[in-house]
Design a protein around this motif. Structure first.
Motif, PDB file in Angstrom:
ATOM      1  N   GLU A 125      40.746 -15.210 -50.905  1.00  0.00           N
ATOM      2  CA  GLU A 125      41.449 -15.472 -52.161  1.00  0.00           C
ATOM      3  C   GLU A 125      42.311 -14.277 -52.580  1.00  0.00           C
ATOM      4  O   GLU A 125      43.053 -14.362 -53.561  1.00  0.00           O
ATOM      5  N   ASP A 126      42.212 -13.163 -51.859  1.00  0.00           N
ATOM      6  CA  ASP A 126      42.940 -11.947 -52.217  1.00  0.00           C
ATOM      7  C   ASP A 126      44.387 -12.041 -51.739  1.00  0.00           C
ATOM      8  O   ASP A 126      44.740 -11.565 -50.662  1.00  0.00           O
ATOM      9  N   LEU A 127      45.229 -12.646 -52.564  1.00  0.00           N
ATOM     10  CA  LEU A 127      46.613 -12.887 -52.175  1.00  0.00           C
ATOM     11  C   LEU A 127      47.457 -11.614 -52.182  1.00  0.00           C
ATOM     12  O   LEU A 127      48.634 -11.647 -51.799  1.00  0.00           O
ATOM     13  N   GLY A 128      46.876 -10.505 -52.606  1.00  0.00           N
ATOM     14  CA  GLY A 128      47.590  -9.241 -52.525  1.00  0.00           C
ATOM     15  C   GLY A 128      47.673  -8.699 -51.113  1.00  0.00           C
ATOM     16  O   GLY A 128      48.464  -7.793 -50.835  1.00  0.00           O
ATOM     17  N   LEU A 129      46.882  -9.275 -50.206  1.00  0.00           N
ATOM     18  CA  LEU A 129      46.877  -8.826 -48.806  1.00  0.00           C
ATOM     19  C   LEU A 129      47.813  -9.694 -47.967  1.00  0.00           C
ATOM     20  O   LEU A 129      47.675 -10.921 -47.953  1.00  0.00           O
ATOM     21  N   PRO A 130      48.767  -9.086 -47.239  1.00  0.00           N
ATOM     22  CA  PRO A 130      49.681  -9.872 -46.400  1.00  0.00           C
ATOM     23  C   PRO A 130      48.955 -10.756 -45.390  1.00  0.00           C
ATOM     24  O   PRO A 130      49.388 -11.881 -45.121  1.00  0.00           O
ATOM     25  N   ALA A 131      47.851 -10.262 -44.833  1.00  0.00           N
ATOM     26  CA  ALA A 131      47.116 -11.054 -43.837  1.00  0.00           C
ATOM     27  C   ALA A 131      46.530 -12.310 -44.459  1.00  0.00           C
ATOM     28  O   ALA A 131      46.488 -13.371 -43.822  1.00  0.00           O
ATOM     29  N   VAL A 132      46.068 -12.226 -45.702  1.00  0.00           N
ATOM     30  CA  VAL A 132      45.525 -13.403 -46.388  1.00  0.00           C
ATOM     31  C   VAL A 132      46.625 -14.427 -46.621  1.00  0.00           C
ATOM     32  O   VAL A 132      46.430 -15.634 -46.402  1.00  0.00           O
ATOM     33  N   ARG A 133      47.778 -13.973 -47.048  1.00  0.00           N
ATOM     34  CA  ARG A 133      48.887 -14.899 -47.286  1.00  0.00           C
ATOM     35  C   ARG A 133      49.311 -15.579 -45.989  1.00  0.00           C
ATOM     36  O   ARG A 133      49.577 -16.791 -45.959  1.00  0.00           O
ATOM     37  N   ALA A 134      49.376 -14.811 -44.897  1.00  0.00           N
ATOM     38  CA  ALA A 134      49.763 -15.384 -43.602  1.00  0.00           C
ATOM     39  C   ALA A 134      48.710 -16.385 -43.122  1.00  0.00           C
ATOM     40  O   ALA A 134      49.042 -17.452 -42.594  1.00  0.00           O
ATOM     41  N   TYR A 135      47.442 -16.022 -43.303  1.00  0.00           N
ATOM     42  CA  TYR A 135      46.343 -16.915 -42.905  1.00  0.00           C
ATOM     43  C   TYR A 135      46.405 -18.229 -43.668  1.00  0.00           C
ATOM     44  O   TYR A 135      46.308 -19.314 -43.081  1.00  0.00           O
ATOM     45  N   ARG A 167      33.542 -20.612 -57.553  1.00  0.00           N
ATOM     46  CA  ARG A 167      34.380 -19.997 -56.522  1.00  0.00           C
ATOM     47  C   ARG A 167      33.602 -18.909 -55.794  1.00  0.00           C
ATOM     48  O   ARG A 167      32.732 -18.254 -56.360  1.00  0.00           O
ATOM     49  N   HIS A 168      33.971 -18.710 -54.547  1.00  0.00           N
ATOM     50  CA  HIS A 168      33.377 -17.695 -53.689  1.00  0.00           C
ATOM     51  C   HIS A 168      34.165 -16.408 -53.909  1.00  0.00           C
ATOM     52  O   HIS A 168      35.314 -16.301 -53.470  1.00  0.00           O
ATOM     53  N   VAL A 169      33.578 -15.433 -54.599  1.00  0.00           N
ATOM     54  CA  VAL A 169      34.330 -14.253 -55.015  1.00  0.00           C
ATOM     55  C   VAL A 169      33.571 -12.967 -54.666  1.00  0.00           C
ATOM     56  O   VAL A 169      32.359 -12.985 -54.469  1.00  0.00           O
ATOM     57  N   PRO A 170      34.304 -11.830 -54.602  1.00  0.00           N
ATOM     58  CA  PRO A 170      33.617 -10.549 -54.357  1.00  0.00           C
ATOM     59  C   PRO A 170      32.679 -10.197 -55.510  1.00  0.00           C
ATOM     60  O   PRO A 170      32.948 -10.531 -56.670  1.00  0.00           O
TER      61      PRO A 170
END
Length: 413
Positions: free
Chosen positions: A296-306, A401-404
């Protein structure tokens, strides 16, 4: 003269056609062999890992592949059992001639195929990014043939024990699977507690292959009577859900922490389903670990790409793997890990150039130091480092939600 020009044109066309055929013959799909659980109570692990990796390859193939070569996965079901895994591995090597073994699932399965890596060393057989944090493939004589992305179970268990002790929870129990996976996690907890001069107050095991239909009442009773204030679970999502259900039904509210192999997404799904049927909240006082950041961490480019890859993924599971029903999640920690595994494969092949060679796998992967892949830390390999990441993440269910985990103080003793 006209006839000669016509003949030349025909010959040139023939050469172009033949050249195209030859090129196609020279550029088959680069295939990776994956043996995993696609049936049985742990099938969600294999399916989600496959989905994430396939989504990445599908995304890359849509843009022409790597140096013009398409990527593919030949996947076979092992049901999370060692013997089928051995047979699958021999098939991948002897018959399918895959480029590498990839994203295998589980300690008892991976441990049993390690001797094959030695047997076939002259054929440059490597196991890349298995879904297990166990020690055998991180140790000699097998470590040179295996590359891991994820942190180890030793790191996971040490991280959670450190947290528990800091919270004043020193009466720690262990619930573990009775095999190499469970014993490895059991050993990790014991070692971590020993740093503080402590031992587990109780430990209980269960047989591999057990699901939610299994009764864990005896294991729960033994831990409850030992007056635990925390329990570290080294199991699968199905066994973990069944155990937590039985522990809570006994009235025990000890903080339960599960390692990454337990797949927090599916663990929570089962607890919510069982809790809804019983009118009980089984998700309270529950922490689970994972070895990739929150999807859910959309600040990470890898998360957005995934997420973009999963949104466009065709999602078709090969017919021979879809023998048992399973409702896949749009996003999950396991599919995110599979996606990142595949991202490293793509980078490896990109660095190899137009003529990929199995024998170059170690040299190319070991050259990836401080590689930015869009996560919150770089991936680093080296000649003496065959594990790319070290970080452990703690997750919980909050607001559906599944969160840190943001506030550990709620569990202070």
């Amino acid at each position: 003269m006209g006839a000669m020009r016509l003949l030349g044109a025909v010959l040139l066309a023939g050469l172009l056609v033949c050249g195209g055929v030859a090129r196609a013959a020279e550029d088959p799909v680069i295939t990776f062999g994956m043996s995993a659980a696609f049936t049985g109570p742990s099938r969600g692990l294999g399916i989600e890992l496959y989905r994430g990796a396939s989504a990445c390859f599908e995304q890359v193939n849509a843009k022409g592949g790597v140096h013009g070569r398409k990527l593919g996965i030949t996947a076979l079901d092992d049901g999370y059992n060692p013997l089928p895994t051995i047979a699958n591995t021999i098939q991948f090597i002897e018959r399918d001639d895959v480029f590498a073994l990839f994203s295998y699932v589980g300690t008892p399965t991976v441990t049993r195929i390690l001797p094959l890596l030695l047997k076939y060393r002259d054929r440059h057989v490597y196991l890349l990014f298995p879904f297990t944090g166990a020690e055998p493939h991180r140790s000699e004589p097998y470590s040179e043939f295996v590359f891991n992305l994820r942190a180890s179970y030793m790191q996971e268990t040490e991280a959670v024990v450190d947290r528990l002790i800091a919270l004043g929870r020193t009466r720690v129990g262990i619930f573990y699977q009775a095999d190499a996976y469970g014993r490895g996690g059991w050993d990790g907890v014991r070692r971590a507690l020993a740093k503080y001069g402590l031992k587990p107050v109780a430990d209980v095991s269960y047989p591999r292959g057990s699901g939610t239909e299994y009764s864990y009442t005896e294991q729960a009773r033994l831990l409850h009577e030992a007056d635990i204030d925390a329990v570290v679970c080294i199991g699968t999502y199905a066994s973990g859900a069944g155990f937590i259900r039985d522990l809570r039904d006994m009235g025990n509210t000890a903080l339960a922490a599960s390692v990454s192999f337990a797949d927090g997404d599916n663990l929570i799904r089962l607890l919510v389903e069982m809790g809804g049927a019983a009118g009980v909240d089984y998700t309270a006082d529950l922490v689970h670990m994972q070895v990739v950041p929150c999807y859910e961490d959309l600040g990470l480019p890898a998360v957005r790409a995934y997420r973009a890859a999963m949104d466009s993924y065709s999602g078709v599971l090969p017919a021979h793997l879809g023998k048992e029903s399973y409702l896949p999640k749009r996003y999950s920690a396991v599919s995110f890990e599979g996606y990142m595994n595949a991202r490293l494969i793509v980078e490896m092949l990109r660095r190899m150039g137009a003529n990929p060679d199995k024998s170059k796998i170690p040299r190319v992967l070991e050259s990836m130091a401080d590689l930015d892949v869009g996560l919150d830390m770089p991936v680093s390999f080296g000649p003496d480092r065959h594990q790319g990441l070290d970080r452990v993440y703690f997750m919980m269910l909050s607001g559906g939600r599944h969160v840190p985990v943001a506030d550990w103080e709620r569990w202070r003793r």
